[in-house]
Structure formats: structure tokens, C-alpha cells
Write a protein that holds these residues in place. Sequence first.
Motif, PDB file in Angstrom:
ATOM      1  N   ARG A 238       0.624  -1.201  -0.461  1.00  0.00           N
ATOM      2  CA  ARG A 238      -0.061   0.158  -0.368  1.00  0.00           C
ATOM      3  C   ARG A 238       0.689   1.416  -0.192  1.00  0.00           C
ATOM      4  O   ARG A 238       0.199   2.324  -0.887  1.00  0.00           O
ATOM      5  CB  ARG A 238      -1.046   0.013   1.206  1.00  0.00           C
ATOM      6  CG  ARG A 238      -2.071  -0.731   0.610  1.00  0.00           C
ATOM      7  CD  ARG A 238      -2.457  -1.097   2.791  1.00  0.00           C
ATOM      8  NE  ARG A 238      -4.580  -2.191   1.860  1.00  0.00           N
ATOM      9  CZ  ARG A 238      -5.028  -2.931   2.953  1.00  0.00           C
ATOM     10  NH1 ARG A 238      -4.733  -2.316   4.174  1.00  0.00           N
ATOM     11  NH2 ARG A 238      -6.183  -3.389   2.175  1.00  0.00           N
ATOM     12  N   LEU A 239       2.210   1.254   0.537  1.00  0.00           N
ATOM     13  CA  LEU A 239       2.883   2.467   0.453  1.00  0.00           C
ATOM     14  C   LEU A 239       3.227   2.255  -0.543  1.00  0.00           C
ATOM     15  O   LEU A 239       3.048   3.897  -0.852  1.00  0.00           O
ATOM     16  CB  LEU A 239       4.032   2.011   1.229  1.00  0.00           C
ATOM     17  CG  LEU A 239       4.574   1.832   2.738  1.00  0.00           C
ATOM     18  CD1 LEU A 239       5.278   1.324   3.660  1.00  0.00           C
ATOM     19  CD2 LEU A 239       3.550   3.645   3.452  1.00  0.00           C
ATOM     20  N   TYR A 295       5.249   9.551   5.062  1.00  0.00           N
ATOM     21  CA  TYR A 295       6.201   9.609   5.423  1.00  0.00           C
ATOM     22  C   TYR A 295       6.331   9.169   6.655  1.00  0.00           C
ATOM     23  O   TYR A 295       7.396   8.288   7.463  1.00  0.00           O
ATOM     24  CB  TYR A 295       6.929  11.075   5.363  1.00  0.00           C
ATOM     25  CG  TYR A 295       7.298  11.276   4.149  1.00  0.00           C
ATOM     26  CD1 TYR A 295       7.141  10.422   3.404  1.00  0.00           C
ATOM     27  CD2 TYR A 295       8.483  12.604   4.230  1.00  0.00           C
ATOM     28  CE1 TYR A 295       7.295  11.037   1.996  1.00  0.00           C
ATOM     29  CE2 TYR A 295       9.238  12.871   3.043  1.00  0.00           C
ATOM     30  CZ  TYR A 295       8.854  12.518   2.002  1.00  0.00           C
ATOM     31  OH  TYR A 295       8.721  12.350   0.420  1.00  0.00           O
ATOM     32  N   ARG A 296       5.412   8.816   7.775  1.00  0.00           N
ATOM     33  CA  ARG A 296       5.361   7.980   8.749  1.00  0.00           C
ATOM     34  C   ARG A 296       5.733   6.758   8.928  1.00  0.00           C
ATOM     35  O   ARG A 296       6.168   6.143   9.698  1.00  0.00           O
ATOM     36  CB  ARG A 296       4.684   8.535   9.669  1.00  0.00           C
ATOM     37  CG  ARG A 296       3.614   7.606  10.759  1.00  0.00           C
ATOM     38  CD  ARG A 296       2.800   8.479  11.950  1.00  0.00           C
ATOM     39  NE  ARG A 296       1.651   8.067  11.441  1.00  0.00           N
ATOM     40  CZ  ARG A 296       1.093   8.169  12.030  1.00  0.00           C
ATOM     41  NH1 ARG A 296      -0.047   8.116  13.049  1.00  0.00           N
ATOM     42  NH2 ARG A 296      -0.748   7.356  11.131  1.00  0.00           N
ATOM     43  N   ALA A 297       4.750   6.290   7.630  1.00  0.00           N
ATOM     44  CA  ALA A 297       3.867   4.885   7.515  1.00  0.00           C
ATOM     45  C   ALA A 297       5.682   4.404   7.243  1.00  0.00           C
ATOM     46  O   ALA A 297       5.735   2.829   7.210  1.00  0.00           O
ATOM     47  CB  ALA A 297       3.405   4.236   6.140  1.00  0.00           C
ATOM     48  N   THR A 310      -0.349   2.049   7.719  1.00  0.00           N
ATOM     49  CA  THR A 310      -0.665   1.805   5.753  1.00  0.00           C
ATOM     50  C   THR A 310      -1.945   2.907   5.405  1.00  0.00           C
ATOM     51  O   THR A 310      -1.804   3.019   4.839  1.00  0.00           O
ATOM     52  CB  THR A 310       0.189   0.855   5.515  1.00  0.00           C
ATOM     53  OG1 THR A 310      -0.497  -0.199   6.274  1.00  0.00           O
ATOM     54  CG2 THR A 310       1.356   0.796   5.535  1.00  0.00           C
ATOM     55  N   ALA A 311      -2.644   1.803   6.130  1.00  0.00           N
ATOM     56  CA  ALA A 311      -4.767   1.967   5.743  1.00  0.00           C
ATOM     57  C   ALA A 311      -4.549   3.724   5.917  1.00  0.00           C
ATOM     58  O   ALA A 311      -5.312   4.263   4.619  1.00  0.00           O
ATOM     59  CB  ALA A 311      -5.253   1.419   6.999  1.00  0.00           C
TER      60      ALA A 311
END
Length: 386
Positions: A238-239, A295-297, A310-311
Motif C-alpha cells: 500500500r505504500l 512518510y510516517r508509515a 498504511t491504511a
Amino acid sequence: MDFELNEEQQAFADSVRRFAEANLRDGSLARAHDPRFPREVAQMLGRQGLMGISFDPEDGGQGGTLLDSVIAIEQVASVCPRSADVVQAGNFGPIRTFVEYATPEQKQRWLPDLLAGNICISLGMSEPEAGSAVTELKTTATEDGDDYVINGSKVFGTHSPDAAIYLVYVRFAPGVSGIGSVIVERDTPGFSIGKPTAFMSGEEWSQLYFENCRIPKRNVLLGIGGFKKQIAGFNVERLGNSARSLALGRYAFNLARDHAAVRKQFGRHLCEFQGLQWKFADMALKLESAQMLLYRAANVREELPSPYQTAIAKLACNQAGFEVANEAVQIMGGLGYSQESLAEYCMRRTRGWMIAGGSTEILKNRIAESVFDRRFDQRGQAGRGG
């Protein structure tokens, strides 16, 4: 928390941008309207080390991070949106699942050509009756001596008309625990590829048919009990979807900004109208907010990002990408709606990513489960049991 790229990451971003400017700007419009997998771009990216960025060096990768892969997608997309699909295909999606779980023999057979851009891999997951409810898939793998016999069909696979190998979700046995995956080569007897069908984006897919398709057991990627591992890998995928959604939204934003700065109507530049100023402010807010969540994920090293991270990143990037691209088309008027501009291409592509890789509705379900710290069964009573 520092939301800026560090010195090393910024240097990498700058180098990718320079490479893209020198090699990918020319022909970017033509690539966007060619549904075939751009193999020459893939080979160029392979030579540049932009395939397998976060994979281990012993697997032929660069030993970088997930964030490095996201940065590469963003920088390539800022110059040639279509080429960002190739960066995605070389770092996320089925290739990542393959690298994570393939045997040494499987890697030796296929991975060098995948990372060199000589071939591509397609995912066979969705079926005519199993999309978001992927656990309802019906494609079977039946053991027969030293082989498995595959029967069923798959739809909507990215790069399915052009792939050399296919990572196919199959059912070895009843129930979720009976789901795994196999690798099917393009020319395998009993495996056929249907006529290409176009999405609204112009991207093409082919239905895959398996009729007593016999594969050796050495082609099993994940056997019984492998479904949860596959979905964990899909979570990371998902990224890549998020990065392309956001990057194409930003590409369209830049087109509209440049257009509004020079286009005159009623004796004034478009950017001097307050209504359009507010549009650009709203667009910038959406892009910047989604960027931070992405960016956090992606900013993890040893562990994988959580399903919640990611969601929520994908939801934010999908919505921002499409809404901004849609506004860009409106701002640019007839030029934005014309295929002489990539604004309409960005709008069409970002709309598809709100469905692919986990629809926005499914993402909201996953986010709500984290909010309430419980699992919600989306099946009706008729779907219970078994």
C-alpha cells in the motif's frame, strides 16, 4: 518529530530527480498513453539501482529503506508519471512478496531478471467473485504426485498482459488457512491469458485462465497457512500505491500552478482570482497532510509499518491525489481535459488507486478496527460458517 528528509535522503532524492530529468522527461506524454509495460525504462532503472531499493544486497537489492523506495517513486513521478509505475513494480507489490518468501532456487531462477527490468511479475489475486473479500477465492491447487494442478481464473492483474511470471493466490484446502500462492510461468500448458481490456486510466489487464494447469511443487511460494504472511506483505504494498497517488496529485498541482501563473482571462492572471487562490491553498493542505502520513508509515527500518499506519496513509494519499488532480483539470479548463496535458491522465490514474490495493471503504474499516481495538466481521449471516 522531524518531518523533513535528512541529508542522506535529500541527496538520494536529488540524484533520482537528476537522473529522471536527464533520461525520462523526453517521451513522458507518449509513455502515459502506451498501455504496454515500458521495458526499456525498467532496464534503465535496473542499471541505475532503482529496482529492489529496500531489498537485501544478497538478493541483488540496494539495502535501503522503504522510505527510500517511496522517495524514488515521488522523484521519478515528478518528471514522468508513467515511469513511476516501473519503480513501484520493482520495489512493491508481488515482487516484494516474492523476495520475502521465495526459496533460494526460486530467487536464482527469476530475481536477477526482475531486478534488471528484463521481465516483470504480475499478481493474480482478484477473481470474478472475490475482490475485496479475497478469502472467498475459488482458484484451486490440487496435489498430484510431484505437481500441483491449478484450476480457476483471475482478473484485474497489473501488468498481466506483459508479465513473464505470475504470483497466483490459490486454495490448497478449505478455509482461510488453506490459502497460499504459487508461481506460474507465462508459457505453462493449461495457462492462458485473455484479450487485454482497458481500465479508465488506459492501463490494460487480461483475465487469466487456469485449466488443469500443471506446475511443479518447486513453484509453490507459500503453501497451506501462508495467507496471513501474504497479507502482511500486501500491507506494505500500500505504500507504493500511496506514493504514486500523492506524486501524481502533486504533478497535476504543479501543472495547474504553472498554468495559473501565466494564463490570463478577463485581463488578469488566473492566480490573481481569490477563488483560485483558495483552491490552491486547499490543494496544498491536502498534499502536505497526506505526505506526513505517508512518510510516517514508510519511515521504519527493522520492523514493518502497522496496518493502521498504511491504511490511514493510503486513504489520505488516495483522496488527496485524486481530489487535487481533479481540481487541476478544472483549473486548466480545456487544456487540462485534453490528452495533450498529463493533468487528465493523473486524474484518471489516481481514481483507480482508490479501488486498487484496498478500496477507500475497506481502508476505513481497517482504520475503525484500530480505533475500537476489535475486529469487525463485514460478512452477512449468509457468509458465516465454514
